[in-house]
Design a protein around this motif. Structure first.
Motif, PDB file in Angstrom:
ATOM      1  N   PRO A  36      44.842  29.800  34.290  1.00  0.00           N
ATOM      2  CA  PRO A  36      44.086  30.871  34.953  1.00  0.00           C
ATOM      3  C   PRO A  36      43.944  32.122  34.088  1.00  0.00           C
ATOM      4  O   PRO A  36      42.905  32.789  34.133  1.00  0.00           O
ATOM      5  CB  PRO A  36      44.903  31.169  36.211  1.00  0.00           C
ATOM      6  CG  PRO A  36      45.727  29.970  36.444  1.00  0.00           C
ATOM      7  CD  PRO A  36      45.971  29.359  35.095  1.00  0.00           C
ATOM      8  N   GLN A  37      44.947  32.447  33.291  1.00  0.00           N
ATOM      9  CA  GLN A  37      44.849  33.628  32.437  1.00  0.00           C
ATOM     10  C   GLN A  37      43.790  33.444  31.354  1.00  0.00           C
ATOM     11  O   GLN A  37      43.076  34.385  31.017  1.00  0.00           O
ATOM     12  CB  GLN A  37      46.197  33.945  31.815  1.00  0.00           C
ATOM     13  CG  GLN A  37      47.206  34.425  32.841  1.00  0.00           C
ATOM     14  CD  GLN A  37      48.572  34.627  32.235  1.00  0.00           C
ATOM     15  OE1 GLN A  37      48.847  34.167  31.136  1.00  0.00           O
ATOM     16  NE2 GLN A  37      49.441  35.319  32.957  1.00  0.00           N
ATOM     17  N   GLN A  40      40.489  33.996  32.999  1.00  0.00           N
ATOM     18  CA  GLN A  40      40.265  35.425  33.214  1.00  0.00           C
ATOM     19  C   GLN A  40      39.832  36.115  31.923  1.00  0.00           C
ATOM     20  O   GLN A  40      38.932  36.962  31.936  1.00  0.00           O
ATOM     21  CB  GLN A  40      41.521  36.092  33.770  1.00  0.00           C
ATOM     22  CG  GLN A  40      41.814  35.716  35.201  1.00  0.00           C
ATOM     23  CD  GLN A  40      43.136  36.270  35.692  1.00  0.00           C
ATOM     24  OE1 GLN A  40      43.942  36.772  34.915  1.00  0.00           O
ATOM     25  NE2 GLN A  40      43.360  36.165  36.989  1.00  0.00           N
ATOM     26  N   ARG A  41      40.457  35.742  30.812  1.00  0.00           N
ATOM     27  CA  ARG A  41      40.056  36.326  29.525  1.00  0.00           C
ATOM     28  C   ARG A  41      38.619  35.947  29.176  1.00  0.00           C
ATOM     29  O   ARG A  41      37.842  36.774  28.699  1.00  0.00           O
ATOM     30  CB  ARG A  41      41.005  35.873  28.417  1.00  0.00           C
ATOM     31  CG  ARG A  41      42.368  36.551  28.460  1.00  0.00           C
ATOM     32  CD  ARG A  41      43.185  36.259  27.203  1.00  0.00           C
ATOM     33  NE  ARG A  41      43.442  34.833  27.005  1.00  0.00           N
ATOM     34  CZ  ARG A  41      44.485  34.187  27.498  1.00  0.00           C
ATOM     35  NH1 ARG A  41      45.383  34.826  28.218  1.00  0.00           N
ATOM     36  NH2 ARG A  41      44.649  32.902  27.261  1.00  0.00           N
ATOM     37  N   GLU A  42      38.265  34.679  29.408  1.00  0.00           N
ATOM     38  CA  GLU A  42      36.896  34.229  29.138  1.00  0.00           C
ATOM     39  C   GLU A  42      35.892  34.972  30.013  1.00  0.00           C
ATOM     40  O   GLU A  42      34.810  35.347  29.559  1.00  0.00           O
ATOM     41  CB  GLU A  42      36.774  32.725  29.370  1.00  0.00           C
ATOM     42  CG  GLU A  42      37.447  31.880  28.323  1.00  0.00           C
ATOM     43  CD  GLU A  42      36.684  31.873  27.015  1.00  0.00           C
ATOM     44  OE1 GLU A  42      35.442  31.966  27.027  1.00  0.00           O
ATOM     45  OE2 GLU A  42      37.338  31.781  25.972  1.00  0.00           O
ATOM     46  N   LEU A  43      36.249  35.164  31.293  1.00  0.00           N
ATOM     47  CA  LEU A  43      35.354  35.893  32.202  1.00  0.00           C
ATOM     48  C   LEU A  43      35.184  37.344  31.767  1.00  0.00           C
ATOM     49  O   LEU A  43      34.072  37.890  31.826  1.00  0.00           O
ATOM     50  CB  LEU A  43      35.876  35.830  33.639  1.00  0.00           C
ATOM     51  CG  LEU A  43      35.714  34.493  34.345  1.00  0.00           C
ATOM     52  CD1 LEU A  43      36.433  34.508  35.684  1.00  0.00           C
ATOM     53  CD2 LEU A  43      34.249  34.147  34.534  1.00  0.00           C
ATOM     54  N   ALA A  44      36.263  37.975  31.313  1.00  0.00           N
ATOM     55  CA  ALA A  44      36.173  39.357  30.833  1.00  0.00           C
ATOM     56  C   ALA A  44      35.286  39.444  29.594  1.00  0.00           C
ATOM     57  O   ALA A  44      34.459  40.353  29.471  1.00  0.00           O
ATOM     58  CB  ALA A  44      37.566  39.901  30.537  1.00  0.00           C
ATOM     59  N   GLU A  64      29.816  31.530  34.218  1.00  0.00           N
ATOM     60  CA  GLU A  64      30.833  31.890  35.209  1.00  0.00           C
ATOM     61  C   GLU A  64      31.099  30.717  36.146  1.00  0.00           C
ATOM     62  O   GLU A  64      32.255  30.401  36.455  1.00  0.00           O
ATOM     63  CB  GLU A  64      30.375  33.113  36.009  1.00  0.00           C
ATOM     64  CG  GLU A  64      31.373  33.573  37.045  1.00  0.00           C
ATOM     65  CD  GLU A  64      30.841  34.712  37.879  1.00  0.00           C
ATOM     66  OE1 GLU A  64      31.635  35.620  38.173  1.00  0.00           O
ATOM     67  OE2 GLU A  64      29.644  34.691  38.250  1.00  0.00           O
ATOM     68  N   LEU A  68      34.752  28.907  36.542  1.00  0.00           N
ATOM     69  CA  LEU A  68      35.412  28.857  37.846  1.00  0.00           C
ATOM     70  C   LEU A  68      35.468  27.427  38.385  1.00  0.00           C
ATOM     71  O   LEU A  68      36.438  27.050  39.031  1.00  0.00           O
ATOM     72  CB  LEU A  68      34.711  29.787  38.830  1.00  0.00           C
ATOM     73  CG  LEU A  68      34.793  31.273  38.478  1.00  0.00           C
ATOM     74  CD1 LEU A  68      33.996  32.101  39.471  1.00  0.00           C
ATOM     75  CD2 LEU A  68      36.226  31.748  38.393  1.00  0.00           C
TER      76      LEU A  68
END
Length: 87
Positions: A36-37, A40-44, A64, A68
């Motif tokens: 999950p981290q 999150q980094r990829e999404l940021a 996105e 997800l």
């Protein structure tokens, strides 16, 4: 049958070793991919690219959804901090 079983498996040792290594590599790759981290980094990073104008909203939405969706399909169950400390 422990010793006898190991002796019978001995001719397959050259194959079993690389298969074990391959299983370990696949397990680690899946752990990193579904982390999950990491998502999150990829999404940021994706949001930063959208803000910078490098990609359009359609590309952002597509990537996105991929990120997800991969997280939802994760075969790995990550432990939260309370579960880690209990074991």
């Amino acid at each position: 049958m422990g010793l006898l079983g190991e002796l019978l498996k001995l001719p397959a040792a050259p194959v079993r070793g690389p298969l074990w290594v391959l299983r370990q590599v696949i397990a680690e790759a899946e752990r990193q991919y579904y982390d999950p981290q990491a998502v999150q980094r990829e999404l940021a990073a994706l949001a930063a690219r959208l803000d910078a104008g490098d990609i359009d909203q359609e590309e952002f939405d597509r990537r996105e959804d991929e990120l997800l969706g991969g997280l939802e399909q994760s075969p790995v169950r990550f432990l939260d901090d309370t579960e880690r400390t209990e074991k």
